[in-house]
Design a protein around this motif. Sequence first.
Motif, short mmCIF file in Angstrom:
data_model
loop_
_atom_site.label_atom_id
_atom_site.label_comp_id
_atom_site.label_asym_id
_atom_site.label_seq_id
_atom_site.Cartn_x
_atom_site.Cartn_y
_atom_site.Cartn_z
N SER A 82 -6.94 14.59 -3.22
CA SER A 82 -6.18 13.56 -2.52
C SER A 82 -6.42 13.68 -1.04
O SER A 82 -6.51 14.78 -0.50
N ALA A 83 -6.51 12.52 -0.36
CA ALA A 83 -6.63 12.52 1.09
C ALA A 83 -5.25 12.54 1.74
O ALA A 83 -5.14 12.70 2.95
N ASN B 47 -1.87 4.44 -5.43
CA ASN B 47 -3.28 4.31 -5.12
C ASN B 47 -3.56 2.87 -4.71
O ASN B 47 -3.39 2.51 -3.55
N ASP C 170 -9.30 8.74 -7.91
CA ASP C 170 -9.51 9.81 -6.93
C ASP C 170 -10.37 10.93 -7.51
O ASP C 170 -10.85 11.79 -6.77
N GLU D 293 0.80 -1.21 0.00
CA GLU D 293 0.00 0.00 0.00
C GLU D 293 0.83 1.26 0.00
O GLU D 293 2.05 1.24 -0.04
O1 DON Z 1 -4.57 10.39 -2.72
C1 DON Z 1 -5.41 9.67 -2.19
O2 DON Z 1 -6.31 10.11 -1.47
C2 DON Z 1 -5.34 8.18 -2.43
N1 DON Z 1 -4.81 7.93 -3.75
C3 DON Z 1 -4.50 7.55 -1.35
C4 DON Z 1 -4.43 6.05 -1.51
C5 DON Z 1 -4.07 5.34 -0.27
O3 DON Z 1 -3.77 5.91 0.75
C6 DON Z 1 -4.12 3.86 -0.38
N2 DON Z 1 -3.67 3.24 0.80
N3 DON Z 1 -3.50 2.78 1.72
#
Ligand code: DON
Length: 250
Positions: free
Chosen positions: A132-133, A81, A103, A60
């Motif tokens: 994005s988070a 992602n 996203d 991840e």
């Molecule tokens: O930017 C974002 O909000 C997502 N692409 C983050 C993805 C993520 O944290 C996946 N993982 N654990």
Amino acid sequence: MRRFFADRSEYLGDPDFVKVPVSKLLDPAYIRSRSHSIDPDHATPSATLKPGLAAGEGSETTHFSVVDSQGNAVAVTYTLNEGYGNGITAPGLGFLLNDEMDDFTSKPGSPNMFGLMQGKANAIQPGKRPLSAMTPTILLRDGKLFMVVGSPGGPRIITAVLQVILNVLDFGMNAQDAVDFPRFHHQWMPDKLSVERGVSPDTVALLRARGHDVDNALGLVLARVEAIVVDGGWLQGASDGRGSGKAAGY
Ligand code: DON
């Protein structure tokens, strides 16, 4: 039985072919920690239970927080992602491409893979960046470095980083206590309050009585925060016990 068959499914095979982690599996501390996940009042659905040894490397998003001896700080969250991104390797370059397009709001009214419902403001347009988070954060106090923090976890990043900061600032916890403390998460849709184990069953019952649809399934993990807090001349480094990170000093 359930727990050790889950381990058997992952780690055991002909030792002439695979390296079986015998000493890790027989480590009394590991066996104890595995038994602590048993809820005597409720069967654990096998689908929520994974083989238990810490993985070498997760599939991840990753976060790291660093401070050097001069007080320079970095907070980095990086991601494809999903695991393996979009599954395509850049020809001749050897790295995987992400699937961050998820996203964006690709279809208003339909949730993305994190269950997020999003609107027109985040619709796909040429040259536009998706919401994005990811929340790599550096906090200053009186112009001096105070805290470095961040996490993987999709939308859960936002609420986890917030709670760890509040635990330090408002509740006076040290970095490790702030990171370890059980967390909760709500993202509007789905209309569900996720609550980690460790929050008292009385609190969960009170939340339900107030109308919250509480999910506190065994094994629910809300992000994995890596934090550093500057404490006088000391640095407190905290790695989240929910993951396989480590705090290190050099
Ligand atoms: O930017 C974002 O909000 C997502 N692409 C983050 C993805 C993520 O944290 C996946 N993982 N654990």
